[in-house]
Each structure stands twice: as structure tokens, then as C-alpha cells.
Design an enzyme around this catalytic site. Structure first.
Site, PDB file in Angstrom:
ATOM      1  N   GLY A 276       7.743 -23.769  16.847  1.00 58.13           N
ATOM      2  CA  GLY A 276       7.219 -23.722  18.198  1.00 58.13           C
ATOM      3  C   GLY A 276       6.838 -25.114  18.674  1.00 58.13           C
ATOM      4  N   CYS A 277       6.753 -25.266  19.985  1.00 52.28           N
ATOM      5  CA  CYS A 277       6.468 -26.582  20.550  1.00 52.28           C
ATOM      6  C   CYS A 277       5.029 -27.002  20.244  1.00 52.28           C
ATOM      7  CB  CYS A 277       6.739 -26.592  22.042  1.00 52.28           C
ATOM      8  SG  CYS A 277       6.088 -25.173  22.938  1.00 52.28           S
TER       9      CYS A 277
END
Lengths: 346, 346, 346, 346
Positions: free
Chosen positions: B150-151
Site C-alpha cells: 500500500g502507498c
């Protein structure tokens, strides 16, 4: 490898030049100058370059430029400096892509009127190629000195050229809008202070923008007769992008099919100009970071006009990207070298 | 040439993957899929690609993927789809970089809790490499399946890793902010309607964001013991970028020099992580469009904490760029291949 | 009618004061000063005022202020000027709402440390009321001199007060973000140049922001014991708004119901503080242009904390609106007078 | 007190109407409707109203409207609904300010062509006053039904009226730009998704925008003869504001002095139109939140044109503010009542 210098490497046009040239397979950046940040590493001034380059901001010197560069990008845009420096660089055997207006206008009297100083190198005005490759490619190819065009003139002339070349334009009105990076990185005034620009749109230069004579010179060349333009630029709260909307009165009725055909054939095979049809319209977000120009021409039977909209990134096709394209032509490299990347979306 | 497919090519993560892969010297994009835009040319859906590619949006099929691709980017991010498809691709001999959360969490019970569905391929959870190369490079190299992180976890774990590895972190609080592209291109709701987002900042997911278990899993691996995180994400009116600010209570006093040394040596030689010192602080604008992560760690003697700030482009190092970096490692290519470009500034 | 003067009427805080006071039913603006624009009509400097006022930018003089005003807003925010001027105004019988930090800190040594000059009016520090009406209303009512608080302290102290007052806060970490108008209208530097701020988020002042001692002073007053704060402010690409996210370690477990009850009863009857519950979270866009502060407190059982988020308009509740509210209390007017308007949405 | 109902109170035009009417000294809002949010408190749907109102979103019913309102703002803008409802409201003795296009066009055939449905209340087209008070005040005063104009037509007609009235306009080209709030709050599509709009400018409706016949009808009325307009609207990444730039070919040469005199005398005494001279140009940021229209007319001797630029807030003078102004005239209240506030700057 072509050895390229970027003079004024910490302005927005210089930074964009370095960004593009770093990826250019036939280029080595050998010299970057900045008077303001002299002695500092470029990636400390411009953190976006961290990890990408060890270049240092040096002072400008003719000798160093001559010793280390085959071509120099003069990315300082203050009027008058280039016309002092470019002749000397040429004498020393260095080719020049000039970002300023000093070599754009053929007539030194027009230059003097709009830039309020006498031209000190009028003998070079004929030699200097006006650098929109799609329109004047032959003059640029192999030339020693290219006058890199203004951002507005690039978008406007690319939009108008097919109509002008076909003798169809009778009268031209252009409303254009630019992102704020067009104002540069060194002119820090209230006008471009974030809260003043954000959430606001404003016209400027209505009484006469310096790009007007440049556009009229190009239009007249393309049309083969004198043409005037009514032109109003606007500032828009975004960083990059120019959108020009031209309203062109036509010398005879032209329907959408003819218009599409005219534009498609005019730009057939061009790598950096895309003609949109079938109701598609350009937007600046689609050319952000790329050297592309998106153009749509729409027949407005209601008022007997063609409406031509063109979108470019003012810092790429409107400045540094076009400079690279011009340099490629000057040096005999493939025209699209270093410029083959898509835009950044979103 | 490595043959790569991008499944979900018209979402923001898919578009960014295509943008980067088009410039990758050892890659050919051989397959792009989009259910929504099936049959349309990619550059008509995404005008930023005009002039750059002839790729077409195809329907997804396992057979086509297997026939035409060495690696597939699963850039659809809806939970549950990848865990159905990835096992079959692996069986057919195709390697997978998965953008969804399906293979990020080692514990299927944790997955089930946060994504509200049972995991259908738990046998692959051990095999799947968690793809932050700077932290788990060996596991990624040569692997068949990479869970692209995930970012938020990417930015947070890169920021915390040196402190965690040194056993210095006692308690972790993170406030992070993301640009709106993180919400994707297919979830079109009032929440991301321009006038609702523009000129406004808001927290969200305060009761528990899905990236929390992912971060805690990574933190615990790095620290060698269970750690919890207090985490609040925010939405900021910009398109790209994540800025994470971590407040870390320390197990013993650490001064600025030690902090600088710790971070510099931890990331020494890393191409995509730049440690800022001497008062310099990261900003998202400096990593826009690049695979870089800028990190600064500041000693806060006043409260006995280290404050660690990290900036990435959520679509590049936070998604597509990291996917390319992971693919390079999976396929034995130079890790920085296709990722060597500076960010777009301004 | 109360006769009010605005000193520094062309800065953002001064402009916002004029905007609010023009609509105040019991106020007449009798004096507006600006050294920069001296002699010009206010509506020529600030075109948003066209058609609304004939006020003129005058030079500041003590005599004029005393002759024409009952209260003066000192909306110049440069440290040190107010402590010279305010004592003289008070002597001449004029009440003062001071926008600078000169009278905010009770301890002149703390002032000297953070503002790098000795305090020249320490005798007034005890008299000066610290102007957050919801927290210190009695001290403000009828006072001669109000120190109008900083924008960050306002949002942070309003958010923390219920927890501090109940003795529940053990440790406080705050991440806050501000729109760019907080930087003012006279400090025109590259830092706030549109292309530098737009599409970028950055922390600043991490080593110690001047608002930290002000927050700690307020926190300690509210808690009845010394408290420290770990505080990082950020700059966000929007014009107005402050969002503060506080992570508060608790002295004992507190569930969501208790938290809701605590906040609702603390702010019961307050016109300008709205407590959000049931998962609703504040956003700056919902308080733009209004004197409101939206607060949500969320129990984070996972880490034993309360997360408190508060949103204000930095120029209204964080500056000019609160100044009007303070003035209303000083002069015995209804507290909400002139401030009863909804925010501007969208 | 005039009892006003707002039908469609949760759209941007409805919200802005409520915002303005809440402060209107002679108005009480007695009825707010929203089908989407039926039953919810208005301040829960629109958090900017927290603390300002207890209004509830009700279902629309003719009977309730008639029972509780003297005037109703029909702030739903979907074509066709108003022409069903307005006649019934009038019959029941309720006056109507209609935000839709249903009663703007005098000729039902033109309506049918542009809105693709037959007009069901053509008998009211003559009675309906077209609501730009500065141009058609007498028709509005005391009327039962006002067609509140489109936002583009308001800005364009105010800009052109002095030239049209003086018989000076030969040919009219207008390029206009709007903030995104013009697209409304209920049409949630990819077109207005934040990352698609942000940092991009685009034209739209080039083949014929629905506001064109409305502008031409107004222009022809003002000029006393048929006139056509070449018109291109653009979408700009900001929330509020319309800037229109008109290029008007003149029937005879007009210099700057004559132009200034013409505009100043035409709008002499108007509270909501400010004529800028001496090189000052309008910008949308200066009218944000106010009912003002800023206009500058510049003589362009170079092409024999006048360039007229006008700025309004599309939601105020372009919608809800003008509606209030019209209602004031309908009900015999002071025209500026409730509208006397400066814009929000910055």
C-alpha cells in the site's frame, strides 16, 4: 554524445531542460550555470533532482561554455542578455538555443519597441531560425542559432498554421490561458503569491502582450500576407499548461469534414502534434510533462468561423521540450530523441 | 525483452504502470486490459498516451495473459479478485505483481477481518514477497509473486525502518496525508467531486484504516517484536503525493548526529531513498512523478522523540514505480531500470 | 456604535477584520492604516471591497487612533511592534486587540527566547487576556488588552481543552496543517510562490515552531500541571484552513461514549464550537469563512489514545473572527455579533 | 418578514441561497426541500451550516409551499421540472424565482430545440421577467415569476450591455471560463472527479452551449437587432468564479476615454457592478462570495475592437445572489438587502 550546457539551470525552463536532457540517450549535460545558486549542487537547489545528478551550479563563462559544450541552452529569459552572449558563443564555435526573445523578431525596430532596448546583434536576426520544427523544420536543421519561441506563440501558431497555410483565415481572435510556471521562478511578487493566484482567474497584458508581434510575424509568414491578432492571455490557478482558443473568421465556408481533413493532413506524421476529432477536445492535463500539442478544430457554422483549441505544456513544448527538439535538428539527431515519454497523468 | 501485461490499465495505477513501462529499456508491454473500456484504443481513453502507444484495452483472459506475458501487473485493486486469479497465473507460469491487498497480510485471519472475506489462496501467503525492495530485497529477487505494498505503508515503513531495526522505537504515532489520486479513477463519488475536495483538508478512516494491519505487520518484522501504530490518514487537495509524519518515542535519547548517521548508513547506496539532513525537510512536490522517497529524521529532545517525515509519489514509489522496481528484481534486471527519471518539478 | 480601528488593514488578517467589521451591527470602522499603501483607497488595494467601503489607508498615528477609536485591532504581526504601541494606546484610553505574539506569553523570558528580543512592556503581561473566549471568557470580558491567539494554538487548545480539564491527557502529539494565507500577504518569498506550493505538501518548523510555547502555556493552564507537546505543522496547497490532529495518550481508558459526552458537555451552548459525533469528522472546507471550530474526538482503543481533530478557518476563528469575538466581550456586546454568518461552501 | 422557500436546498445553488437568505434582514426561510436528503437536518448534510440553522430537508409539496411561503426559489436546475411546478405555485399565489432555463427563452421553439422537450407552460413566457436587474429592472419589479439567468449569460450580458445599447457592437466573440461548482453537486461523473479537473483546463460545449440562445436573445434585446455570438466556455481548476472575455468588433472607432465614460455612466449608481479603469482588470478572486460583477473594457486600436472582461461568482451574481436581488425587487424590498457583504478574500 552531444555535450550540452544549460545556462540558467535553476529557473523553471532550465530545470525542465535538465530533466529532459538527463534522459536523452545522445546527450551529456556538461555545464550548468546559475548566478544565484553558484557553487551549490544542483540537487540541493532542486530537490527533485536528488539521486539523479551530481551537476553543480557554476558561474557562467564564455570560455568554459566553449571548452565544454557543443550546444548551449540560454535558459535565462531576461531580454538583452542573450544578444550580448550568443554572438560570442557562435564565434567560439558553440551552437545556441536561446530561450529569450532576443532573436525571435526579424525586425530590430519591432524588438526595440516591445523590449525597450536597441538590438545589439541585428546581423544575426536573419540567421536565427525560429524554432517551431513542425512549421519551419528546414531552417532549424543544421542551424547554429535557434530562437526558441514563446509559449503562447507555439500554441497559437501550431493551432492556426493549417488555416493560414490554406489561405482560409480572414480574422483571428485568440483567448489563451497559462499556468503560473510561465511567470518563472525568479520573479517573486505578490502577483504570484499562492493566496493571490489560487482560486482566481485573471486576464493580463490586454493592452499588448510581448508575444503579439511574435505571433503576428509567424502568422504573416504562414499566410503570406500581413495579419493581425486580437490576443488576451489569462492566468489560471494551475502550475503547467497553456490552452489557446482561437476564433478564426474564414474566407469561405468550411465544414467539419474539410476542417478535420485539413488538420490531419497538415500534421500527418508529426510525432508531437495530435489532431483530435469526433468531438474530442484538448485539455492541458493530457499534455502535462510531454512535448505534445493537442489540437482540435471545430467548424462553427453559426458564426462562419473555425474554433481552434490547442493545449501544450508551457514548460515542455512551450519551452524546454521544444528546445531539445530544436537541438536534435541542429545536431542531426533523431528529432524525437529524449522526448518520447508520455505526459504525467493524472 | 520481458513481456509485461497490465491488467486494469485504465485505472490510475495501471496508467502509471504503462507510462513507466513504455520507457523501460528491457520491457515490452504486450497486453493491456480494461473491462470498462474494452475494445477502445488506450490512447483514446487516456489522451496523455496519444502518440506514444497503439495499445488497445482488451478483456482479461488467463489464456491470453499466459500466452503473451512473462509477468502480469494486477493493477485492479478491488479486494478478492487477485486471490482468485493470481494462483492460476502462477500455475500457467506467469509471474505476478499484485497491486491489491490480497497477498500483503501473512495471516489470513487478519485479511478476513479487514477485508471481510475469507482468503481463498492462503497457501500462497508465505510465498508472496512483500514488495518494498529497500527492506526485503532478497525475498523479492527471483520470486514468482510479489504483493505490491500500500502507498501509506511504503512511506511509513521506509521512514521507520532504521529506528525499528536499531531497536530504538518504543511507540509510534503517524499522521499521513495523501493526494486524491489515491482514491482511484473508478470510485466516482461526492467525496472526490472537485468542489468537495478542493480547498479542504480532512481526516478519514480514523477508526481503523485497512493499511494499519499492513503497517503493523511490517513494523513488527523490522523491530523483531509486536508494535502498534496510532495512524490517521488525511485527504489533501492535490493530485499526487503522500507525506507521512511519524512521531516515535525512543527507547533511549538519540541526538541529531546519531539520527543522521543511522538514516544515512541504513539507506547508503539506495537509488530511490534520499536522506535529507541539515534542516532540509521533504515535500511531496519534489518526488512527483519519480520513484524517490525523501526522508528526514529530526531529533525532538523536547519530548524525547524522533520525528520522521517521508514523502513519496503515491502512484510511483507508492504503487506503479515500486511495482516496476519489484519486477526488475523478480526478473533479474537492473533494479533501477525504467525508473531513472527525475520527478516533474514544478 | 463602537468605533474600531484596524492597524495593518491590507494584510490578510486586517482585510478579514475589515470584512467582518463592515457587517457588524454595533461597529463602525473609523480608522484603517497601512504603511505600504498609505493614501490609497482601501478598495483599490483590495478589490474585493469595491462597492462596500470608502475607507482609506492612512498612516498610523497614536493621536489619530486615540481620537477616532474606542478599540484598535493591531493586525500587524511582526514581533515587537505591538509591545511598543499597545501601552501608549492603553494610556490614551484605547482598548487593544493585538494580533501579534507580544502579549501572549506570560513569561518575558520565554518571549525573549522565541522572539529574540527583550520584552519592553512586561508589566502588561499579567493584564493581557489570552483571547480564546470558550476557554477564558471571564478574563476577556471587559478587559483593556487582549492577546489574540495564534491560529495553531486556537485549533489545538480548543481540541484538547476537554481532555486537559478532565485530567485525562498524559501525553500529547499534534500534527497540524495550514493553508497558505497563514504566511501572510507581505512576506513574498519563493516559499509561497504559487508553483512551489501548489500540488505539494511539506512540514516546516519541526525543530520548534513559535506557537509551541504558546500551546504549552495554554495546555498547562487547562491541565493544572506542566505539559509538553510534540508538534509538527505542515503547509498544504489551499488558501484557508487549519486542521489539527491530536493524538492524546490517556491517563485511563475512555470509550467513545464517554468521549462524546465529555466534549458535548464541555462545549454545550457554545455558538462557535460544534462537536461532531457518530463518525462525522471535521474538514476545513466546512468552516471556510466562518468563526466556527468543528471538533471530533475518537477513541482509539487500539493504542489507548484519543484522537482529536479540529478544523478552523485560520483567518477567522484563527485570527480576525476571534478578534471580533474578543472585542465583543471587551465592549459588552453580544458575543456573536457580526459573526453569525455560515461559512462559504463550496 | 418575507417567507421564502428553497426547493433543492442541498445543491450548490440552493446552499448558496440559504447562506444568503439566513442573513437577509427582511426574510425568514420557512421551507427547505431536498428529495435526496429528505428528513435530514440541513446542517448535517451541509456541515458549513452547523450552528447557523435548524432547517430540515423536507419533501417538496405544492400545498406546503403555498401554505408556508410568499416566494419560492426553485433551485433545482434540471430542465422541465419548473415549467410543471411554477404555474401551479403561481396559481396558489406564491411567487417564483426559477433557477432553471424553463422560463428564460421567449420562444418555445428555441426552448424545444435546445432542451429537447416541448414547453408545457408557454403562456408564462411573456410574463416571466428575465432577471438581470441592472438591465431589466422594471420588468422584475413586482413580477410574480422571474427566470433567474444562467451564469455565463449574466457575466456576458453585463459586460456587453453598454456597447450593445450604444449601437457600437458589430460582431461578438466570447471566451469564458468557469469554476467547477457550475457543474453542480448532483452530477457526479469522472468529468468532475478531482484528479481529472485539478491542474487542467479544458474547453467544452464548443458545438453549441445551451447558454448561447439565452445570450443571443439578451444581446438582441439590448441592441435592438439580431446578433450572434461565437462562444466557447472552459472549465478551470477552481471552485467558484466566471471570467468572460469578450472581443467586440466596433461599428466605429472608440478610444479608451470614450469606452471608460460609456461604461461608467451606464453602470453609474449600480451597487453590484463595478467598472474598473486605468489598466485595472477584473479577477474572479475579487468577487468570490459577493454579488459583485467587476468589468473592464479596453480599447484595442490594433484590431479595432473593444475587449470587455467581466468577473462574477457563478454561485452568487451568477445564481443565488442574483436570485435574492430579484426577489428583493419582486417583493418591494431594498434591492441590496442581504447582499451587502464584501467578497471573501483571499
Amino acid at each position: 554524445m552531444v555535450r550540452v550546457g544549460v545556462v540558467g539551470a535553476t529557473g523553471y525552463g532550465g530545470v525542465e531542460s535538465v530533466r529532459l536532457l538527463l534522459r536523452h540517450p545522445q546527450v551529456q549535460i556538461t555545464y550548468t550555470t546559475s548566478e544565484t545558486y553558484r557553487g551549490q549542487k544542483l540537487d540541493e537547489v532542486i530537490p527533485a533532482f536528488r539521486g539523479c545528478t551530481d551537476l553543480v551550479c557554476e558561474a557562467f563563462s564564455l570560455e568554459e561554455a566553449a571548452r565544454r559544450c557543443d550546444v548551449v541552452f540560454l535558459a535565462r529569459t531576461d531580454a538583452g542578455w542573450s544578444m550580448e552572449v550568443a554572438p560570442k558563443l557562435l564565434e567560439l564555435g558553440v551552437r545556441v538555443v536561446d530561450f529569450s526573445a532576443d532573436f525571435r523578431l526579424r525586425d530590430p525596430a519591432v524588438y526595440a519597441k516591445w523590449y525597450r532596448k536597441d538590438h545589439t546583434a541585428p546581423h544575426l536576426l536573419d540567421e536565427a531560425a525560429y524554432g517551431i520544427p513542425e512549421l519551419w523544420r528546414d531552417a532549424i536543421r543544421g542551424s547554429r542559432l535557434v530562437a526558441n519561441p514563446g509559449c503562447y506563440p507555439t500554441s497559437v501558431l501550431l493551432g492556426l498554421a493549417p488555416l493560414l497555410g490554406a489561405g482560409l483565415a480572414r480574422d483571428v481572435v485568440v483567448s489563451a490561458s497559462s499556468g503560473v510556471s510561465g511567470a518563472g521562478r525568479s520573479k517573486i511578487t505578490l502577483d504570484y503569491h499562492f493566496p493571490e493566484v489560487n482560486e482566481s482567474m485573471r486576464p493580463y497584458g490586454v493592452q499588448g502582450h510581448r508575444h503579439r508581434p511574435e505571433m503576428e510575424q509567424g502568422m504573416s509568414l504562414l499566410a503570406g500576407r500581413d495579419l493581425r491578432i486580437a490576443f488576451v492571455p489569462h492566468l489560471v490557478p494551475m502550475t503547467r499548461g497553456i490552452l489557446s482558443t482561437a476564433f478564426v473568421s474564414l474566407t469561405r465556408p468550411v465544414d467539419q469534414d474539410e476542417l478535420d481533413g485539413l488538420y490531419q493532413s497538415f500534421y500527418n506524421g508529426e510525432r508531437f502534434v495530435q489532431v483530435l476529432t469526433s468531438g474530442r477536445l484538448p485539455e492541458t492535463g493530457s499534455v502535462c510533462g510531454s512535448n505534445n500539442c493537442h489540437i482540435a478544430a471545430v467548424a462553427d457554422a453559426h458564426t462562419g468561423r473555425a474554433v481552434v483549441m490547442s493545449a501544450i505544456d508551457n514548460l515542455v513544448k512551450g519551452m524546454a521540450g521544444q528546445a531539445v527538439q530544436n537541438m536534435n535538428l541542429m545536431m542531426g539527431l533523431p528529432e524525437e530523441s529524449g522526448l518520447d515519454q508520455p505526459g504525467l497523468y493524472p
